[in-house]
Each structure stands twice: as C-alpha cells, then as structure tokens.
Design a protein around this motif. Structure first.
Motif, short mmCIF file in Angstrom:
data_model
loop_
_atom_site.label_atom_id
_atom_site.label_comp_id
_atom_site.label_asym_id
_atom_site.label_seq_id
_atom_site.Cartn_x
_atom_site.Cartn_y
_atom_site.Cartn_z
N MET A 1 0.81 -1.17 0.05
CA MET A 1 0.11 -0.06 0.04
C MET A 1 0.94 1.05 -0.06
SD MET A 1 -2.91 1.03 2.55
CE MET A 1 -3.94 -0.57 2.49
N ARG A 2 0.47 2.09 -0.77
CA ARG A 2 1.17 3.49 -0.95
C ARG A 2 1.05 4.31 0.34
NH1 ARG A 2 -1.34 4.84 -6.22
NH2 ARG A 2 -1.77 7.04 -5.09
N PHE A 3 1.95 5.13 0.43
CA PHE A 3 2.06 6.10 1.70
C PHE A 3 0.81 7.02 1.65
CE2 PHE A 3 2.48 10.45 3.62
CZ PHE A 3 3.02 10.17 4.70
N SER A 4 0.31 7.52 0.64
CA SER A 4 -0.89 8.13 0.53
C SER A 4 -2.19 7.27 0.93
CB SER A 4 -1.25 8.89 -1.07
OG SER A 4 -1.49 7.63 -1.94
N GLU A 5 -2.13 6.07 0.51
CA GLU A 5 -3.25 5.27 0.88
C GLU A 5 -3.42 4.95 2.48
OE1 GLU A 5 -2.41 2.08 -1.67
OE2 GLU A 5 -3.68 3.03 -3.41
N LYS A 6 -2.00 4.76 2.75
CA LYS A 6 -1.99 4.40 4.31
C LYS A 6 -2.42 5.71 5.18
CE LYS A 6 0.47 0.84 5.67
NZ LYS A 6 1.45 0.09 6.04
N LEU A 7 -1.95 6.85 4.57
CA LEU A 7 -2.33 7.91 5.44
C LEU A 7 -3.88 8.32 5.51
CD1 LEU A 7 -1.44 10.51 7.00
CD2 LEU A 7 -0.87 11.62 4.86
N LYS A 8 -4.49 8.10 4.11
CA LYS A 8 -5.94 8.39 4.19
C LYS A 8 -6.67 7.14 5.02
CE LYS A 8 -5.91 9.71 -0.72
NZ LYS A 8 -6.12 9.34 -2.23
N LYS A 9 -6.06 6.06 5.19
CA LYS A 9 -6.92 4.95 5.74
C LYS A 9 -6.61 5.45 7.35
CE LYS A 9 -6.34 0.19 7.08
NZ LYS A 9 -5.76 -1.05 7.04
N ALA A 10 -5.46 6.00 7.74
CA ALA A 10 -5.04 6.10 9.10
C ALA A 10 -5.97 7.42 9.52
CB ALA A 10 -3.97 6.76 9.49
N MET A 11 -6.11 8.45 8.65
CA MET A 11 -6.93 9.54 8.87
C MET A 11 -8.52 9.11 9.26
SD MET A 11 -5.22 12.33 6.57
CE MET A 11 -6.59 13.41 6.51
N GLN A 12 -8.84 8.23 8.18
CA GLN A 12 -10.24 7.74 8.37
C GLN A 12 -10.37 7.10 9.67
OE1 GLN A 12 -11.29 4.83 5.42
NE2 GLN A 12 -13.61 5.71 5.20
N GLN A 13 -9.71 6.09 9.91
CA GLN A 13 -9.99 5.29 11.21
C GLN A 13 -9.81 6.09 12.42
OE1 GLN A 13 -7.64 1.66 10.81
NE2 GLN A 13 -8.96 0.86 9.36
N LEU A 14 -9.02 7.06 12.31
CA LEU A 14 -8.82 7.85 13.64
C LEU A 14 -9.94 8.92 13.69
CD1 LEU A 14 -4.82 8.20 13.62
CD2 LEU A 14 -6.35 7.04 15.25
N GLY A 15 -10.42 9.44 12.59
CA GLY A 15 -11.46 10.51 12.28
C GLY A 15 -10.98 11.87 12.44
N LEU A 16 -9.56 11.88 11.68
CA LEU A 16 -9.23 13.04 11.47
C LEU A 16 -9.19 13.77 10.21
CD1 LEU A 16 -5.76 12.01 13.33
CD2 LEU A 16 -7.72 13.29 14.04
N ARG A 17 -9.48 15.29 10.33
CA ARG A 17 -9.38 15.89 9.04
C ARG A 17 -7.86 16.43 8.70
NH1 ARG A 17 -13.00 18.43 12.02
NH2 ARG A 17 -11.55 20.41 12.48
N GLN A 18 -7.60 17.01 7.47
CA GLN A 18 -6.31 17.26 7.22
C GLN A 18 -5.96 18.31 7.99
OE1 GLN A 18 -5.75 18.32 3.03
NE2 GLN A 18 -7.19 16.85 2.34
N SER A 19 -6.53 19.38 8.42
CA SER A 19 -6.08 20.41 9.44
C SER A 19 -5.66 19.89 10.94
CB SER A 19 -7.33 21.42 9.51
OG SER A 19 -8.51 20.88 10.11
N GLN A 20 -6.32 18.82 11.16
CA GLN A 20 -6.14 18.37 12.53
C GLN A 20 -4.62 17.47 12.39
OE1 GLN A 20 -9.52 15.93 12.83
NE2 GLN A 20 -10.21 17.27 14.68
N VAL A 21 -4.37 16.94 11.25
CA VAL A 21 -3.16 15.99 10.99
C VAL A 21 -2.27 17.07 10.86
CG1 VAL A 21 -1.93 14.76 9.38
CG2 VAL A 21 -4.26 14.01 9.91
N ALA A 22 -2.27 18.00 10.07
CA ALA A 22 -1.33 19.22 10.18
C ALA A 22 -0.90 19.76 11.57
CB ALA A 22 -1.87 20.45 9.26
N GLY A 23 -1.91 19.79 12.42
CA GLY A 23 -1.59 20.69 13.66
C GLY A 23 -0.79 19.52 14.52
#
Length: 138
Positions: A1-23
């Motif tokens: 799985m590519r980095f982008s896909e894993k990051l999307k999956k992690a964000m989805q499962q953790l319930g995070l938005r892009q701005s939260q990940v940035a913070g």
C-alpha cells in the motif's frame, strides 16, 4: 500500500481531518494535501515522525505486507504525551473555555477537538508540540 493510501486510511480510522493532521504533525496543510494526493512522498524520517505524531507505530508507513492495526480514537492515543485543556490554559494564562474554543476552531497547531455529539467535544493536546511551539516547560 502506498504512503498516500495508508495516510488516508489512518485519518479515516482515527476520524481526523487534514487540518488536524497538520496540527498534530507540524506539517503544513498544503504538504498534507500533497501527501494525500500522492504528488509528494515524505522521506523515511518524516514518515516516522508523522506516524508517531498520529499515535501509530513508528514503522506504520514502512510496512508493506501487513495491514497495521490503528488505535481507536479516544483520550489516550498511542504513546503521545498529552496535556489537559486546563493545564494548557494555565500555562498560556488563558481561560480554559478560550482554549477549548480555539481547539474546536482549529486555531492551535498543537491540538484539536473532535465533536462527538450535539453538546460534547473531546480534546487532544500534544504536549511535545505544545512545548515546542509555546516555548514553555511542563
């Protein structure tokens, strides 16, 4: 799985938005957007930093053959040192409600709030990022 896909999956499962990940990670919103689109892939050291910031295993993005287990979203995410809203407010000489509102609105780069129900929020403050950004000692 590519980095982008894993990051999307992690964000989805953790319930995070892009701005939260940035913070949480200290990356810009633009960088997170480019990582998610696959336009850019961070170096291995940065990938480890992102994983740890999100409370994941340091090698989460390096693993190739297995699906990683992501911790459920709750008040204690992985091994990230956390700070309470009241402690952060005291260190900033602010009212705790001001800090809560700022976390809800995404204005503080060291934490975020998750709206769990009509009148309930859960707050997360990354103690390490708080110290780095605010220049205070805990």
């Amino acid at each position: 799985m590519r980095f982008s896909e894993k990051l999307k999956k992690a964000m989805q499962q953790l319930g995070l938005r892009q701005s939260q990940v940035a913070g949480m990670t200290g990356c810009s919103k633009g960088s997170i957007s480019q990582y998610l689109s696959g336009k850019n892939i961070p170096l291995a050291d940065k990938q480890r930093d992102i994983a740890v910031s999100l409370g994941l295993a340091p090698d989460y993005f390096e693993e190739t053959g297995q699906e990683s287990v992501i911790p459920s979203q709750n008040i204690d995410i992985g091994s990230i040192r956390q700070l309470s809203v009241s402690d952060a407010a005291k260190m900033l000489n602010m009212n705790h409600n001001t800090v809560r509102k700022g976390l809800q609105q995404g204005v503080f780069p060291w934490g975020y709030a998750i709206h769990t129900s009509e009148r309930r929020w859960v707050y997360f403050i990354n103690a390490t990022r708080f110290v780095e950004i605010e220049g205070v000692e805990i």
